[in-house]
Design a protein around this motif. Structure first.
Motif, PDB file in Angstrom:
ATOM      1  N   PRO A  50      63.977  31.430   9.705  1.00  0.00           N
ATOM      2  CA  PRO A  50      64.596  32.001   8.387  1.00  0.00           C
ATOM      3  C   PRO A  50      66.203  32.284   8.859  1.00  0.00           C
ATOM      4  CG  PRO A  50      63.643  33.937   9.832  1.00  0.00           C
ATOM      5  CD  PRO A  50      63.035  32.491  10.557  1.00  0.00           C
ATOM      6  N   ASP A  51      66.685  31.916   9.976  1.00  0.00           N
ATOM      7  CA  ASP A  51      68.039  31.952  10.284  1.00  0.00           C
ATOM      8  C   ASP A  51      68.678  30.672   9.778  1.00  0.00           C
ATOM      9  OD1 ASP A  51      70.591  32.162  11.063  1.00  0.00           O
ATOM     10  OD2 ASP A  51      70.210  32.889  13.043  1.00  0.00           O
ATOM     11  N   PRO A  52      69.469  30.572   8.786  1.00  0.00           N
ATOM     12  CA  PRO A  52      69.825  28.964   8.576  1.00  0.00           C
ATOM     13  C   PRO A  52      70.696  28.457   9.545  1.00  0.00           C
ATOM     14  CG  PRO A  52      70.894  30.845   7.206  1.00  0.00           C
ATOM     15  CD  PRO A  52      69.953  31.428   7.578  1.00  0.00           C
ATOM     16  N   VAL A  53      71.411  29.305  10.286  1.00  0.00           N
ATOM     17  CA  VAL A  53      72.306  28.631  11.401  1.00  0.00           C
ATOM     18  C   VAL A  53      71.661  27.830  12.422  1.00  0.00           C
ATOM     19  CG1 VAL A  53      74.147  29.039  12.982  1.00  0.00           C
ATOM     20  CG2 VAL A  53      74.495  29.966  10.601  1.00  0.00           C
ATOM     21  N   ARG A  54      70.661  28.939  12.967  1.00  0.00           N
ATOM     22  CA  ARG A  54      69.627  28.384  14.028  1.00  0.00           C
ATOM     23  C   ARG A  54      68.808  27.241  13.429  1.00  0.00           C
ATOM     24  NH1 ARG A  54      64.814  31.408  16.897  1.00  0.00           N
ATOM     25  NH2 ARG A  54      64.447  30.136  18.734  1.00  0.00           N
ATOM     26  N   ALA A  55      68.263  27.350  12.264  1.00  0.00           N
ATOM     27  CA  ALA A  55      67.578  26.223  11.609  1.00  0.00           C
ATOM     28  C   ALA A  55      68.367  25.147  11.628  1.00  0.00           C
ATOM     29  CB  ALA A  55      67.089  26.692  10.138  1.00  0.00           C
ATOM     30  N   ARG A  56      69.494  25.088  11.269  1.00  0.00           N
ATOM     31  CA  ARG A  56      70.311  23.765  11.116  1.00  0.00           C
ATOM     32  C   ARG A  56      70.501  23.074  12.428  1.00  0.00           C
ATOM     33  NH1 ARG A  56      73.620  27.018   6.860  1.00  0.00           N
ATOM     34  NH2 ARG A  56      72.792  26.286   4.770  1.00  0.00           N
ATOM     35  N   ALA A  57      70.652  23.880  13.291  1.00  0.00           N
ATOM     36  CA  ALA A  57      71.038  23.723  14.845  1.00  0.00           C
ATOM     37  C   ALA A  57      69.634  22.705  15.248  1.00  0.00           C
ATOM     38  CB  ALA A  57      71.270  24.642  15.441  1.00  0.00           C
ATOM     39  N   ILE A  58      68.543  23.298  14.970  1.00  0.00           N
ATOM     40  CA  ILE A  58      67.237  22.536  15.381  1.00  0.00           C
ATOM     41  C   ILE A  58      67.149  21.239  14.811  1.00  0.00           C
ATOM     42  CG2 ILE A  58      64.709  22.715  15.351  1.00  0.00           C
ATOM     43  CD1 ILE A  58      65.168  25.824  15.752  1.00  0.00           C
ATOM     44  N   ALA A  59      67.419  21.407  13.378  1.00  0.00           N
ATOM     45  CA  ALA A  59      67.344  20.133  12.485  1.00  0.00           C
ATOM     46  C   ALA A  59      68.312  18.936  12.919  1.00  0.00           C
ATOM     47  CB  ALA A  59      67.558  20.566  11.052  1.00  0.00           C
ATOM     48  N   ARG A  60      69.644  19.513  13.308  1.00  0.00           N
ATOM     49  CA  ARG A  60      70.766  18.376  13.934  1.00  0.00           C
ATOM     50  C   ARG A  60      70.136  17.638  15.172  1.00  0.00           C
ATOM     51  NH1 ARG A  60      74.343  22.305  11.240  1.00  0.00           N
ATOM     52  NH2 ARG A  60      75.402  21.076   9.474  1.00  0.00           N
ATOM     53  N   GLN A  61      69.399  18.396  15.766  1.00  0.00           N
ATOM     54  CA  GLN A  61      68.993  17.837  17.018  1.00  0.00           C
ATOM     55  C   GLN A  61      68.033  16.490  16.704  1.00  0.00           C
ATOM     56  OE1 GLN A  61      66.626  20.721  19.133  1.00  0.00           O
ATOM     57  NE2 GLN A  61      68.454  22.076  19.628  1.00  0.00           N
ATOM     58  N   THR A  62      67.369  16.457  15.583  1.00  0.00           N
ATOM     59  CA  THR A  62      66.627  15.309  15.331  1.00  0.00           C
ATOM     60  C   THR A  62      67.481  14.348  14.193  1.00  0.00           C
ATOM     61  OG1 THR A  62      64.506  16.281  15.497  1.00  0.00           O
ATOM     62  CG2 THR A  62      64.339  14.381  14.196  1.00  0.00           C
ATOM     63  N   LEU A  63      68.209  14.999  13.554  1.00  0.00           N
ATOM     64  CA  LEU A  63      68.814  14.271  12.351  1.00  0.00           C
ATOM     65  C   LEU A  63      69.928  13.254  13.114  1.00  0.00           C
ATOM     66  CD1 LEU A  63      69.487  16.505   9.352  1.00  0.00           C
ATOM     67  CD2 LEU A  63      67.729  14.612   9.720  1.00  0.00           C
ATOM     68  N   GLY A  64      70.674  13.641  13.991  1.00  0.00           N
ATOM     69  CA  GLY A  64      71.844  12.985  14.479  1.00  0.00           C
ATOM     70  C   GLY A  64      71.376  11.453  14.745  1.00  0.00           C
ATOM     71  N   ARG A  65      70.137  10.957  15.217  1.00  0.00           N
ATOM     72  CA  ARG A  65      70.119   9.606  15.627  1.00  0.00           C
ATOM     73  C   ARG A  65      70.018   8.693  14.199  1.00  0.00           C
ATOM     74  NH1 ARG A  65      64.118  11.514  16.709  1.00  0.00           N
ATOM     75  NH2 ARG A  65      65.081  12.736  18.431  1.00  0.00           N
ATOM     76  N   TYR A  66      69.821   9.439  13.126  1.00  0.00           N
ATOM     77  CA  TYR A  66      69.334   8.616  11.919  1.00  0.00           C
ATOM     78  C   TYR A  66      70.635   8.307  11.418  1.00  0.00           C
ATOM     79  CZ  TYR A  66      64.663   9.696  12.771  1.00  0.00           C
ATOM     80  OH  TYR A  66      63.220  10.041  13.250  1.00  0.00           O
ATOM     81  N   LEU A  67      71.646   9.115  11.587  1.00  0.00           N
ATOM     82  CA  LEU A  67      72.987   9.102  10.727  1.00  0.00           C
ATOM     83  C   LEU A  67      73.585   7.775  11.292  1.00  0.00           C
ATOM     84  CD1 LEU A  67      73.982  12.755  10.687  1.00  0.00           C
ATOM     85  CD2 LEU A  67      72.744  11.524   8.966  1.00  0.00           C
ATOM     86  N   ALA A  68      73.209   7.023  12.563  1.00  0.00           N
ATOM     87  CA  ALA A  68      73.971   5.762  12.768  1.00  0.00           C
ATOM     88  C   ALA A  68      73.213   4.611  12.392  1.00  0.00           C
ATOM     89  CB  ALA A  68      74.168   5.865  14.262  1.00  0.00           C
ATOM     90  N   LEU A  69      72.143   4.698  11.599  1.00  0.00           N
ATOM     91  CA  LEU A  69      71.107   3.868  11.016  1.00  0.00           C
ATOM     92  C   LEU A  69      71.619   3.221   9.743  1.00  0.00           C
ATOM     93  CD1 LEU A  69      67.861   4.860  12.602  1.00  0.00           C
ATOM     94  CD2 LEU A  69      69.601   3.345  13.640  1.00  0.00           C
ATOM     95  N   ARG A  70      72.127   2.228   9.396  1.00  0.00           N
ATOM     96  CA  ARG A  70      72.485   1.818   8.131  1.00  0.00           C
ATOM     97  C   ARG A  70      71.291   1.804   7.028  1.00  0.00           C
ATOM     98  NH1 ARG A  70      75.138  -3.985   9.191  1.00  0.00           N
ATOM     99  NH2 ARG A  70      74.117  -3.763  11.127  1.00  0.00           N
ATOM    100  N   ASN A  71      70.018   1.634   7.304  1.00  0.00           N
ATOM    101  CA  ASN A  71      69.250   1.762   6.152  1.00  0.00           C
ATOM    102  C   ASN A  71      69.060   3.212   5.743  1.00  0.00           C
ATOM    103  OD1 ASN A  71      68.083   2.693   8.470  1.00  0.00           O
ATOM    104  ND2 ASN A  71      66.001   1.784   7.888  1.00  0.00           N
ATOM    105  N   TYR A  72      69.277   4.160   6.603  1.00  0.00           N
ATOM    106  CA  TYR A  72      69.027   5.690   6.292  1.00  0.00           C
ATOM    107  C   TYR A  72      70.411   6.064   5.552  1.00  0.00           C
ATOM    108  CZ  TYR A  72      64.754   5.993   8.453  1.00  0.00           C
ATOM    109  OH  TYR A  72      63.268   5.894   8.798  1.00  0.00           O
ATOM    110  N   VAL A  73      71.554   5.586   6.083  1.00  0.00           N
ATOM    111  CA  VAL A  73      72.685   5.905   5.289  1.00  0.00           C
ATOM    112  C   VAL A  73      72.912   5.358   3.877  1.00  0.00           C
ATOM    113  CG1 VAL A  73      75.337   5.460   5.564  1.00  0.00           C
ATOM    114  CG2 VAL A  73      73.904   6.202   7.500  1.00  0.00           C
TER     115      VAL A  73
END
Length: 276
Positions: free
Chosen positions: A180-203
């Motif tokens: 329920p805490d959006p700050v903590r939830a986003r921190a958990i999400a970014r641990q996984t999302l970061g790797r995809y933001l360098a991939l051209r097909n996802y961008v």
């Protein structure tokens, strides 16, 4: 074309974290499909999951076309379905330019791979294609049971359904953080999302959804994270999953994100209680 019955919800889990006990628990909770996340290095994983269950469909999400020859994928398809009553679905895709030295002519490679699956007797209704953009989605509709888009939104699901038409299967993956805490939830999400933001097909996919360069910095803007990862209490997460279904998805593959080493079962149990 006859659709394989996947149920309204499935789970998507990285292959190293899948085991027979988790498969049994997922089936008992009412999920219809287990998507084996990424191209597994262990070819025996689908068989172990199928042997541990009685009803659930096991699907690859996805076999990488560069790493696994079509003839090998076809042999596994026939072996698993013969042994387990047609409960295996072959998901295949092109992977990422940045991760594959041989990457070239992606569309032609997908067409050629599907041609080879045809030659090996894998029916169109027994396979799905990882597809994000319009061209790949149209190929999925023409040559397979349908599409398994990864890292998308309900808006993408609605657009994909329009491109696919009413018949083909549409099974998007959706990341969730039951926090329920959006700050903590986003921190958990970014641990996984970061790797995809360098991939051209996802961008490119995110840009089609209206995001721009500033959204891809620093692990992703709050707006991008919120669009790609459902977070909050169980009602908020369930509403996002239901939005995919309302937009035209046949099955939503739920990927639970947790702190490192966390157990996805509590979140899967809560979501099942809300939607299944």
């Amino acid at each position: 074309m006859t659709k394989i019955e996947l149920g309204r919800l499935g789970i998507w889990c990285p292959w190293p974290l899948l085991d027979p006990e988790l498969a049994k628990d997922v089936e008992e909770l009412g999920y219809g499909t287990i998507w084996i996340g990424a191209s597994p290095d262990d070819p025996d994983i689908p068989g172990r999951l199928l042997a541990a269950t009685e009803r659930v469909v096991v699907a690859t999400g996805i076999v990488n076309m560069w790493r696994t020859p079509a003839e090998e994928a076809a042999a596994g398809y026939h072996r698993l379905n013969a042994a387990h009553g047609g409960r295996f679905l072959l998901g295949a895709g092109i992977g990422h330019r940045e991760a594959t030295q041989e990457y070239r002519s992606p569309y032609e490679t997908m067409v050629g791979y599907l041609d080879r699956l045809d030659a090996e007797g894998v029916p169109a209704e027994g396979r799905v294609l990882a597809a994000l953009g319009p061209k790949a989605l149209r190929l999925a509709a023409e040559r397979t049971a349908g599409a398994h888009p990864y890292l998308t939104t309900p808006e993408h699901t609605r657009s994909a359904r329009e491109i696919l038409g009413a018949g083909p299967l549409l099974a998007p993956e959706q990341k969730v953080v039951l926090e329920p805490d959006p700050v903590r939830a986003r921190a958990i999400a970014r641990q996984t999302l970061g790797r995809y933001l360098a991939l051209r097909n996802y961008v490119a996919s995110f840009e089609r959804l209206g995001f721009t360069g500033d959204d891809f910095a620093g692990g992703g803007s709050d707006a991008l994270v919120d669009a790609l990862v459902a977070h909050g209490d169980v009602a908020a997460v369930a509403a996002r999953l239901a939005a995919h279904l309302e937009a035209g998805a046949d099955n939503v593959a739920v990927q639970v994100l947790t702190e490192a080493g966390g157990d996805p079962r509590p979140a899967l149990r809560a979501i099942a209680g809300a939607l299944l």
